[in-house]
Design a protein around this motif. Structure first.
Motif, mmCIF file in Angstrom:
data_model
loop_
_atom_site.group_PDB
_atom_site.id
_atom_site.type_symbol
_atom_site.label_atom_id
_atom_site.label_comp_id
_atom_site.label_asym_id
_atom_site.label_seq_id
_atom_site.Cartn_x
_atom_site.Cartn_y
_atom_site.Cartn_z
ATOM 1 N N SER A 792 35.801 -54.373 -28.058
ATOM 2 C CA SER A 792 34.405 -54.818 -28.012
ATOM 3 C C SER A 792 33.491 -53.723 -27.478
ATOM 4 O O SER A 792 33.787 -53.075 -26.468
ATOM 5 C CB SER A 792 34.281 -56.062 -27.125
ATOM 6 O OG SER A 792 32.923 -56.456 -27.021
ATOM 7 N N ASP A 793 32.361 -53.555 -28.166
ATOM 8 C CA ASP A 793 31.371 -52.588 -27.677
ATOM 9 C C ASP A 793 30.164 -53.313 -27.075
ATOM 10 O O ASP A 793 29.138 -52.691 -26.784
ATOM 11 C CB ASP A 793 30.924 -51.657 -28.809
ATOM 12 C CG ASP A 793 30.420 -52.420 -30.034
ATOM 13 O OD1 ASP A 793 30.292 -53.654 -29.947
ATOM 14 O OD2 ASP A 793 30.166 -51.772 -31.073
ATOM 15 N N ALA A 796 28.338 -57.432 -22.478
ATOM 16 C CA ALA A 796 28.401 -58.820 -22.004
ATOM 17 C C ALA A 796 29.731 -59.458 -22.390
ATOM 18 O O ALA A 796 30.336 -60.193 -21.597
ATOM 19 C CB ALA A 796 27.241 -59.615 -22.602
ATOM 20 N N VAL A 797 30.196 -59.171 -23.597
ATOM 21 C CA VAL A 797 31.478 -59.710 -24.048
ATOM 22 C C VAL A 797 32.614 -59.121 -23.217
ATOM 23 O O VAL A 797 33.546 -59.841 -22.818
ATOM 24 C CB VAL A 797 31.690 -59.416 -25.549
ATOM 25 C CG1 VAL A 797 33.112 -59.777 -25.967
ATOM 26 C CG2 VAL A 797 30.681 -60.187 -26.383
ATOM 27 N N ARG A 798 32.531 -57.829 -22.930
ATOM 28 C CA ARG A 798 33.576 -57.174 -22.127
ATOM 29 C C ARG A 798 33.630 -57.786 -20.724
ATOM 30 O O ARG A 798 34.722 -57.991 -20.179
ATOM 31 C CB ARG A 798 33.313 -55.665 -22.034
ATOM 32 C CG ARG A 798 33.561 -54.932 -23.355
ATOM 33 C CD ARG A 798 33.104 -53.473 -23.275
ATOM 34 N NE ARG A 798 33.752 -52.767 -22.201
ATOM 35 C CZ ARG A 798 34.992 -52.260 -22.251
ATOM 36 N NH1 ARG A 798 35.709 -52.425 -23.355
ATOM 37 N NH2 ARG A 798 35.504 -51.615 -21.230
ATOM 38 N N LYS A 799 32.485 -58.088 -20.156
ATOM 39 C CA LYS A 799 32.459 -58.710 -18.832
ATOM 40 C C LYS A 799 33.076 -60.105 -18.872
ATOM 41 O O LYS A 799 33.795 -60.514 -17.956
ATOM 42 C CB LYS A 799 31.028 -58.786 -18.318
ATOM 43 C CG LYS A 799 30.482 -57.441 -17.835
ATOM 44 C CD LYS A 799 29.091 -57.609 -17.249
ATOM 45 C CE LYS A 799 28.569 -56.258 -16.714
ATOM 46 N NZ LYS A 799 27.204 -56.393 -16.152
ATOM 47 N N THR A 800 32.795 -60.817 -19.956
ATOM 48 C CA THR A 800 33.349 -62.171 -20.099
ATOM 49 C C THR A 800 34.869 -62.121 -20.236
ATOM 50 O O THR A 800 35.594 -62.914 -19.608
ATOM 51 C CB THR A 800 32.737 -62.870 -21.322
ATOM 52 O OG1 THR A 800 31.308 -62.934 -21.169
ATOM 53 C CG2 THR A 800 33.297 -64.274 -21.483
ATOM 54 N N LEU A 801 35.355 -61.177 -21.040
ATOM 55 C CA LEU A 801 36.802 -61.030 -21.200
ATOM 56 C C LEU A 801 37.453 -60.630 -19.879
ATOM 57 O O LEU A 801 38.534 -61.115 -19.527
ATOM 58 C CB LEU A 801 37.111 -59.982 -22.275
ATOM 59 C CG LEU A 801 36.809 -60.403 -23.726
ATOM 60 C CD1 LEU A 801 36.918 -59.201 -24.649
ATOM 61 C CD2 LEU A 801 37.767 -61.507 -24.172
#
Length: 865
Positions: A792-793, A796-801
């Motif tokens: 993921s780039d 926000a998605v990376r923080k969620t994961l």
């Protein structure tokens, strides 16, 4: 108080070294630790040296804060100063040129150089620091260098000794005074002593070396016995002399040697003394002359390097042919074993020699079906196992014979080739013609755990008891030299069966053995799970490129020749007499020093294409360069697409090794791309800056997760594999899985979850509750989750994961099934439903405490009624 001192029984090199050290430590006390040789004593008394020399008895040892040792570093040779070397707070500086020995002192400063004289070491320091010395100082220093190097004539003299002498001459050294200082005319008493020693001479031949021992009794020990030893050497034109002089309570041994196989210093050290290869001494206390002689003879037998014979340098077991073998079969055999000549044996007896040149020409003329016996050479030389190397040289070099059969009672037991002889020449040319037999015993003692060292010594003892030769080989030895931790121990057995050795070794220690008859190998398993691989010295040949090798029993040399790169061809002997001896047939030490990866022969990558990937991995792992020729061979194998001939399983093993290398995986993959190897794995695997960054993020994700210390540990290679193949379509992706023969439930579960993981990634941002996020990702394998984190780039998605992996993935309810049973809920679907509801509300922070969960269950039950 600073004190400069040296060894007892001081000579001119001692005096000169102490004076030179005073230039580096002005204000230090010059203290003799013991007696002086007579010539030096007379010189000190006759000449007014502008220095104050003190005796150790005049020094308060408790006042010494820094001890400067010159020309010595063993406590047994510094007299009373040995009493304080272990005192806390004592600063020790050491300047020496002697080889290291067991028990040597170590200091906060050590300057050890293999020059002909310690005075040379210090003189060059004086020159480097641009310190001033007077002509008188330069003369004394020159006398020290001249005495220890035989006026720059001994074999131990180095270029640096000449440089130091040149510098001292430029500083005003007077060679006439040097000659006077070192002139040692014999007195009438000394001439009488010389005659007594000459008449007592006895000659011994030990290990092929002629050793002369002269012995006598002296009323009072004289330092000039060393001069008498030199005179005896010159009169008798001797190569090796040991002079034993008995006094009232001790025997002094003066050693002189011009034979490199009889290292005087090594022999003297075995007797508690020290010195150089050419000149040394030792003192034995409270022994008779007879006892001293017996101890000397024992030390000689243990430390003289035996004269090499045919049995030492031959290749064995020999590869032979029969006279009735067709020439075309002989060609195949020579190609298989990569040899150029072979003995022909009829009824167990040597009948001739056939060469590759002859069989090639015969085949060219259509004579491939003709028997070997028709065209073999019947006029040839042979030797026995005890034939000396000098005689072998004459036969191979003088007679031009390509291959020399070695016989033992008429049976062919080995062969000597030109390569064997050239290797011996190379060894003898190194280090001034001394036989090269580097020992790693001390290094092993310093760098290995005590249990590992004891185990290796035990393996040597077992091999010795069975009449076998045991060696530890390969990466273990390489990493020992590189000072890298590696306890992956491989033992090779020469002269017999490795499985039989493994079974005997295991029986002695109560261990388990897992034999593999096909490959002539075994694994010895220790109670804690530690394993040692044991192999019979064997030869591998390949029926076709990329195939698994065919195994045959062979010699250590041929066993090492089958290995991938020269740096992995080192071996260390384990049998007691040779324990720690390093064996280097193929120049591995030089390649390690030069930091070079080099193959052993031109078809290496054709026979085993996995070596291309291994070459890149080792290059990055050790920061070594690929040798020019090796690089060219890789490029040629890439052009021929040699990887396509490999089985998928073998290719996968090498890919996994690279992907599991945490620090260098990405660099290795980039190098594979640069060499064109990556596209041979699959043409759809691309490489660019984005791919490199993706793989770096995958590696970082793996490391980050490991630091969470969760109960799950990701298979790193699977995460990296998913990142590497991310650009492949589904059909290409599964085609490559099939090509690489990836199997196993865990592996396939992970790899088959790629598509569902990518679909889940698209939905992560839309998840509003923790329980929804958990429901989306909980069934996704950990390796895929880490792959998605790297893929993921969207920050926000990376923080969620990251939040999911850190806080939600391993979340549990406080209440378990047993708690629900106590509350009256029967095991079954209803219990499972309640536990799911509890977890959902726990994830959404609706039931933070155990009592909240209990209250929810009670309410649930009440509502259900």
């Amino acid at each position: 108080m600073e004190v400069i001192t040296s060894h007892t029984n001081a000579d001119f090199d001692t005096l000169a070294s102490m004076i030179a050290a005073l230039k580096l430590y002005p204000g230090a006390h010059l203290v003799f630790s013991g007696s002086l040789e007579k010539g030096l004593k007379d010189a000190v008394e006759a000449r007014r040296f502008p220095y104050r020399f003190e005796r150790v008895r005049d020094i308060d040892l408790e006042e010494v804060t820094r001890l400067i040792l010159v020309d010595v570093r063993h406590p047994a040779r510094i007299g009373r100063f040995a009493e304080i070397v272990g005192r806390p707070g004592l600063d020790i500086h050491i300047y020496d040129h002697h080889p290291a020995t067991d028990g040597d002192l170590h200091g906060t400063l050590e300057v050890i150089e293999p020059y002909g004289s310690t005075t040379t070491v210090l003189t060059l320091l004086i020159r480097r620091k641009k310190l001033k010395i007077s002509p008188e100082d330069a003369t004394i220093l020159m006398a020290g260098i001249y005495e220890d190097t035989g006026s720059l004539s001994y074999p131990s003299t180095t270029r640096m000794d000449y440089e130091a002498a040149s510098y001292l001459l430029s500083a005003g050294a007077d060679l006439r005074v040097v000659t006077d200082l070192l002139r040692k005319e014999l007195t009438a008493e000394e001439v009488s002593i010389l005659n007594d020693f000459l008449n007592s001479r006895t000659s011994y031949t030990i290990g092929g070396v002629e050793v002369v021992i002269a012995e006598g009794y002296l009323e009072k020990y004289s330092g000039d016995i060393a001069t008498i030893a030199h005179r005896i050497m010159d009169i008798g034109a001797m190569g090796c002399l040991f002079l034993l002089a008995e006094t009232r309570d001790r025997v002094h041994i003066i050693a002189r040697s011009r034979n490199p196989r009889a290292d005087a210093g090594r022999i003297a050290r075995a007797l508690g003394g020290g010195g150089h290869a050419e000149a040394a001494s030792a003192t034995l206390k409270d022994v008779t002359l007879i006892e001293a002689k017996e101890r000397l003879l024992s030390a000689l037998r243990e430390n003289i390097v035996p004269e090499k014979t045919a049995g030492d340098i031959m290749s064995f077991p020999p590869i032979i042919v029969r006279p009735d073998m067709p020439l075309k079969n002989a060609i195949e055999l020579m190609l298989r074993y990569n040899i150029n000549a072979v003995p022909v044996v009829r009824n167990g007896r040597l009948a001739g020699v056939i060469t590759r040149q002859v069989v090639d020409k015969a085949a060219y003329h259509g004579l491939g079906a003709a028997p070997v016996g028709d065209y073999m050479t019947t006029e040839f030389d042979s030797v026995t196992v005890t034939t000396s190397v000098d005689e072998i040289r004459d036969k191979v070099v003088g007679h031009g014979q390509r291959l020399l059969p070695v016989l033992d009672e008429r049976e062919v037991v080995g062969v000597i080739t030109r390569t064997d002889l050239l290797k011996l020449f190379q060894e003898e040319l190194k280090e001034g013609g001394q036989p090269r037999a580097r020992s790693l015993a001390r290094m092993m003692k310093e760098r290995l755990p005590a249990w590992a060292l004891e185990m290796l010594k035990g393996a040597g003892l077992t091999a010795e008891s069975l009449g076998l030769r045991a060696y530890v080989v390969g990466g273990f030895v390489r990493d020992l030299l590189l000072n890298r931790e590696n306890l992956d121990i491989d033992i090779v057995i020469e002269g017999g069966d490795g499985i039989s050795f493994a079974e005997a070794f295991a029986k002695e220690r109560g261990l388990k053995v897992r034999p593999h008859q096909r490959f002539k190998t075994a694994v010895v398993i220790f109670p804690d799970g530690f394993k040692v691989d044991v192999a019979t010295a064997r030869l591998e040949y390949y029926e076709k490129p990329g195939a698994l090798p065919t195994i045959e029993q062979s010699s250590l040399k041929l066993d090492l020749y089958r290995r991938d790169f020269t740096i992995n061809t080192l071996a260390v002997a384990l049998n007691p007499r040779r324990f720690g001896e390093l064996i280097d047939f193929f120049g591995a030490q030089k390649d390690i020093k030069d930091k070079t990866i080099r193959v052993l022969h031109n078809l290496s990558f054709v026979e085993d294409p996995t070596r291309m990937l291994r070459a890149v991995r080792f290059s990055e792992k050790f920061a070594f360069k690929l040798g020019k020729h090796t690089l060219n061979l890789i490029k040629n194998s890439v052009k021929l697409d040699m990887l396509s001939r490999l089985s998928g399983a073998r290719l996968l093993d090498e890919i996994k090794h690279i992907l599991e290398e945490d620090a260098i995986a990405v660099k290795s993959l980039w190098r594979l791309h640069e060499l064109g190897i990556l596209k041979l794995i699959h043409k759809g695997i691309t490489w660019d800056e984005q791919r490199e960054e993706f793989l770096e993020r995958a590696r970082e994700a793996i490391t980050w997760h490991e630091l969470l210390y969760t109960r799950d540990r990701a298979e790193a290679w699977l995460v990296m594999y998913l990142a590497l193949t991310d650009g492949l379509s589904d059909s290409e992706y599964f085609s490559l899985i099939k090509r690489l023969m990836i199997n196993g439930r865990k592996n396939m579960t992970v790899l088959e979850s790629r598509r569902s993981g990518i679909e889940a990634l698209k939905k992560v941002k839309s998840m509003r509750k923790n329980s929804d996020l958990y429901g989306l990702l909980s069934e996704v394998p950990l390796e895929v989750e880490l792959y998605l984190l790297a893929k993921s780039d969207d920050e926000a998605v990376r923080k969620t994961l990251s939040f999911f992996l850190r806080e939600l993935k391993y979340a549990k309810t406080d209440l378990k099934g047993k708690d629900l049973l106590k509350m009256g809920i029967k095991a079954g679907p209803a219990m499972g439903e309640i536990l799911k509801l509890l977890l959902k509300k726990k994830l959404d922070n609706e039931l933070p405490e155990r009592n909240d969960e209990e209250a929810f269950v009670k309410g649930y039950l009440k509502a259900a009624r």
